[in-house]
Design an enzyme around this catalytic site. Structure first.
Site, PDB file in Angstrom:
ATOM      1  N   SER A 165       0.806  -1.223   0.000  1.00 55.01           N
ATOM      2  CA  SER A 165       0.000   0.000   0.000  1.00 55.01           C
ATOM      3  C   SER A 165       0.840   1.273   0.000  1.00 55.01           C
ATOM      4  CB  SER A 165      -0.959   0.005   1.189  1.00 55.01           C
ATOM      5  OG  SER A 165      -0.242  -0.100   2.398  1.00 55.01           O
ATOM      6  N   GLY A 166       2.134   1.151   0.200  1.00 57.86           N
ATOM      7  CA  GLY A 166       3.005   2.326   0.126  1.00 57.86           C
ATOM      8  C   GLY A 166       3.300   2.694  -1.320  1.00 57.86           C
ATOM      9  N   TYR A 167       4.049   3.775  -1.481  1.00 59.32           N
ATOM     10  CA  TYR A 167       4.331   4.224  -2.838  1.00 59.32           C
ATOM     11  C   TYR A 167       5.253   3.264  -3.574  1.00 59.32           C
ATOM     12  CZ  TYR A 167       2.215   8.739  -1.638  1.00 59.32           C
ATOM     13  OH  TYR A 167       1.351   9.741  -1.276  1.00 59.32           O
TER      14      TYR A 167
ATOM     15  N   CYS B   6      16.965   6.016  -2.966  1.00 63.49           N
ATOM     16  CA  CYS B   6      16.789   6.826  -4.176  1.00 63.49           C
ATOM     17  C   CYS B   6      17.845   7.917  -4.266  1.00 63.49           C
ATOM     18  CB  CYS B   6      15.377   7.411  -4.232  1.00 63.49           C
ATOM     19  SG  CYS B   6      14.839   8.190  -2.712  1.00 63.49           S
TER      20      CYS B   6
ATOM     21  N   ASN C  12      12.455   8.862  -8.480  1.00 63.12           N
ATOM     22  CA  ASN C  12      12.798   8.171  -7.232  1.00 63.12           C
ATOM     23  C   ASN C  12      12.026   6.873  -7.021  1.00 63.12           C
ATOM     24  OD1 ASN C  12      10.766  10.343  -6.903  1.00 63.12           O
ATOM     25  ND2 ASN C  12      10.467   9.415  -4.879  1.00 63.12           N
TER      26      ASN C  12
END
Lengths: 345, 345, 345, 345
Positions: free
Chosen positions: A11-13, A148, A312
């Protein structure tokens, strides 16, 4: 038959971007995606770009079944406590978090401020940046993700280090500008739009954790990352300031940068004399896996400015993770990563 | 001797803007500013624009001393429970919240979904939009604030209603676009920059609470406010769609709009044939108290588009509150509100 | 063997997006791309996302060779003067400009303010929106492009018109918010970043040329498009206000919208009760060909708000053009248009 | 009686900002504003924030009458050809352009690539940054403006140079991030919103003309300015990287920065341990004349990061010009510059 994969922490980016890539990867079948906070919801309710693309729902980590490759996209610090369990589920693991990027438990403790909880696992992982460790990744069972900011820095410095054009002991300042997706889906008081829009906010003058990955991977000992947030969602620009060794000229730099671009399908040199896009810019990289490199040398004093732009969430996280998957499985390195990016955007 | 004022609820956006205005108001001395969540902090730590402008610290509401005028800038629903206490502190009160905007307890219950807790106070308050109720405000003891979206709508429709150019029973659609400061300093999941940047997000198709203020103040019975968030921090643009009465022509509209602009120091007509800024735009209003009005009439079918642009924190909240203060105290209406706004920004 | 295509007018935004799509289309080989202003330059110097993807250079239109399909991406008004010449080059033509969208020369003259220079060609073209004219496009030799604002409006209204839920003679107001890429690569004084950032700028109250496409294609006679520019590069949101026929309820709307979504691979319904993305938003559509639809019905008065979000350069222009190509060639309609869009962005 | 002033070149951003400030300056009467390109237009048609604030129209430079103080806000290179003529009109002149910032004609030729056309005038001008040359400005007849990037750099380095904390011969890297208003009202292909939004674009790695002002004013010989454009309209952030002399500690820095803040009404130190705004940020400075300073010292290696944030059109140009006017006239230095800036914005 397709290779089966699951994602822990979807569910995170980073997890969402990974899911997007894997859902359209021609060799892969995504079996399960976990999320505790969104348990039972359709993944497209969290990642609305995936509507009409998948009917997967977020499941409980406890319900995970065995797969060929397991991706870990948890917040930093969570994966290290469960590695035995994860290893029982899959022969190959790619972890996007910071848990297994550093080879030394001492370094981890120094930069992350706490003891590593699974130090024995550190040496089993390969640092997952193909531009640095392609051959090792091909045969690796466990591959770590990359920071990143570390990736933008490492790639900005790679041609210089590889060709021996800078002194590894001299100070190197890397000024990094970043978008808001870097701080993750959780957010904080300062990420509220009214406070975060229009910013040029230097949030870390030095000592950023990703610095450890630059020191470890390139051996640049005296490197400092200065982090500034700007009004953008996706993108990192690293501008590295270094001094070249005496006698190094523009032609040496061209040769060094070209070599890196030729050896790596996702590295491009951007150095134009005309047009709008003369230098590397993250603006046009959203969704693409490219790392664009450029440089300028002040021949009067040896001051070199080396620039690297990435998305990123792609080259700086999930795109590189899929690139590692491709290498680990013996597939073409660019499979599933063909999106060119958009202009304008 | 200066008029003394205090602000209850000074850490929010409305309270902060009010504080900024009052600190530089030539007739006013700010005595105290309260905030429970930032108790004891310097106000400039929350409102960084006020650094080197004041050494005030946020204090506890319980420590408030008597002043000439008390401003309430609390989240909606909190003021109505403490009015007796506040009235004991000051002879004049200006409440920026929604608590005392509606004259009828029944309307409040209908639009806010709960019974009003101090219905007897409703009739003591005057609706605080000078362009509608200047004379009443001059003699009022208690003045309510205004809804920012209601204000943009009310001012877009004011010339038409005042001159009787539209049928008050016919449907009126007001399309409102807003910046992120409107949702307050607290924020929510959707206000995280990565989710809130680049949006065109229609978050309320109809039924917005501010609609009640338009119905009450202008008598436009069949009005609908449709709310869309865009990528901006400060600003509201209301675009009202109505049908003019048969025979109404452009010259009638010019007359009606000019009359309103002439009577009100903060109303301007923006309707140019050339240049970049031909219509009302919130972009250039940040920090100013102006309401810019414009219109276009399709003479083939009577479709009128009336536009109003404001800064939601100024004309839509704190600027209008200071304008009310000026009227209540008998000062020039524009005192402390002279900032022209910036170009470009 | 691949189908050969060329693009006339490849340096604009529509042409660049088309080129990006066609370069990665599995059935297509791009032969030539023309640009007078960038003659001889590498296409990646203008469209930097295509660096390392193609070594094509912009060529002169006079040098064009015969191909299977010719795409015209010229500024409006230029294609109509050269159709005989273009038709000699390719058996199939897709024109992205406004030149052949209207079936009637009289309508063209009315909306574009000048006589059409090739009226005989108007009837040979099919309006190129597959959601409206899929079967005709399949057998068409000449297909027109679509206006981006017309497309958002047409798709917002399609379920209502198709299911007969609104009166075609009643007024319909479509409020459209758009990003800056819509105004083209040329720009103007008002598109300078310092003037264009942070805007909510209503640049056309009614009478926008795209209105003609809504009237022609859906038969909604009394429709008005109001255009407002916001701070975004890619994206259109159309919010249509209409009154449903007496007795129409939410379940009728659901049925009508679902039917359209089921029949069209690029149409999705977005109507959620929770989460951040509850309604259609262009934010997450950058680069994707989806049209997201949603609606809200005020059952107390029949006021319907129908919303459509698209990427103006994809579903509103080049994506739809490729979709038409797929239909004309008998390929799967979604070929080369699989990109899901990004979250967050 | 008020002091009379006129502005030559009032349609650009610097001229417009200056006009805004002077129109509300209590001691000043603006007589005339010139613009060739907007001759005869109301100034509010170009600077829409000034609507209802002035009825001035742009006039021809040939029509200028004598005034007490003349402001020159022309594009660089134009003032130097007409100084005799300007000097005949006013006893005091403030020139915002780059024409008279450098004291040496040789330096001008080196950095601007052409011979100065009025070298005799160079020594008559005083460099107009009050934080550096307050006493000289007080008695000066001719004062030059300042480069915005030079000002951010000069103020970031001022405490260090003044207190002798860094070696003036050692390399100093200043990373500068800027908004779009810096490139002026004219714009260029790259300033088109669709190309300029969302950028992190390093447009000058070294050799920026403003560097000359840092070398001249502070004596920092080996300084490099690296310029990066970000998505913002107003604002400059300079992040200077230097090495402090051996033994310099945080307390020495605090003392040096505090001294500068205490001596200068528009300098503030921003260095907080909590809250959102812990460091200098241009975000909250739009319209204000403050220069916010902060610093971080890596005591392990002497790496110092010194940060300065300003509004490029205020402290970086027109605000400082008015500050100079105040000093030249013997008025309070802050007159007409009281605007605190906005939060949020």
């Amino acid at each position: 038959m397709k290779t089966t994969v699951s994602i822990i922490g979807g569910s995170g980016y980073g997890g969402g971007e990974l899911l997007r890539l894997l859902l359209s990867h021609p060799q892969v079948e995504v079996k399960q995606v976990t999320s505790r906070s969104h348990l039972g919801e359709y993944v497209y309710q969290v990642h609305p770009n995936l509507r009409k693309r998948t009917s997967l729902k977020f499941c409980d980590p406890a319900q995970l079944e065995a797969v060929d490759v397991l991706f870990l996209a948890l917040p930093h610090g969570q994966a290290q406590g469960n590695m035995e369990q994860y290893a029982a589920l899959a022969g190959k693991i790619v972890d996007l978090s910071a848990d297994f990027r550093l080879r030394s438990a001492a370094d981890y403790a120094k930069w992350y401020g706490e003891a590593h909880r699974a130090p024995a696992w550190l040496e089993r992982f390969t640092y997952g940046l193909p531009e640095l460790r392609r051959e090792q990744i091909k045969t690796a069972q466990y591959v770590s993700g990359v920071g990143c900011n570390a990736t933008a820095s490492n790639l900005a410095l790679l041609p210089l280090v590889k060709a021996g054009l800078i002194d590894l002991d001299a100070p190197v300042y890397v000024e990094i500008k970043v978008g808001s997706s870097e701080s993750g889906a959780e957010g904080n008081a300062g990420s509220h739009h009214a406070e975060r829009a229009n910013v040029i906010r230097t949030f870390s003058a030095f000592g950023h954790r990703h610095t450890a990955e630059v020191i470890q991977e390139l051996g640049v000992k005296n490197v400092s990352l200065t982090m500034t947030a700007v009004d953008l969602v996706r993108g990192v620009l690293a501008t590295a300031h270094a001094r070249v060794k005496p006698g190094v000229a523009n032609k040496d730099l061209w040769k060094a940068y070209r070599a890196v671009a030729n050896e790596n399908p996702f590295v491009r040199i951007v150095k134009e004399q005309r047009g709008i896009y003369r230098v590397p810019e993250p603006k046009i990289l959203a969704g693409s896996n490219y790392a664009d490199l450029g440089f300028e040398l002040d021949e009067s004093n040896g001051h070199l400015v080396s620039i690297c732009a990435i998305d990123n969430l792609m080259k700086g996280a999930s795109g590189t993770a899929v690139q590692c998957l491709n290498l680990m499985m013996g597939w073409d390195e660019t499979t599933g990563l063909e999106f060119a990016g958009l202009h304008p955007i």
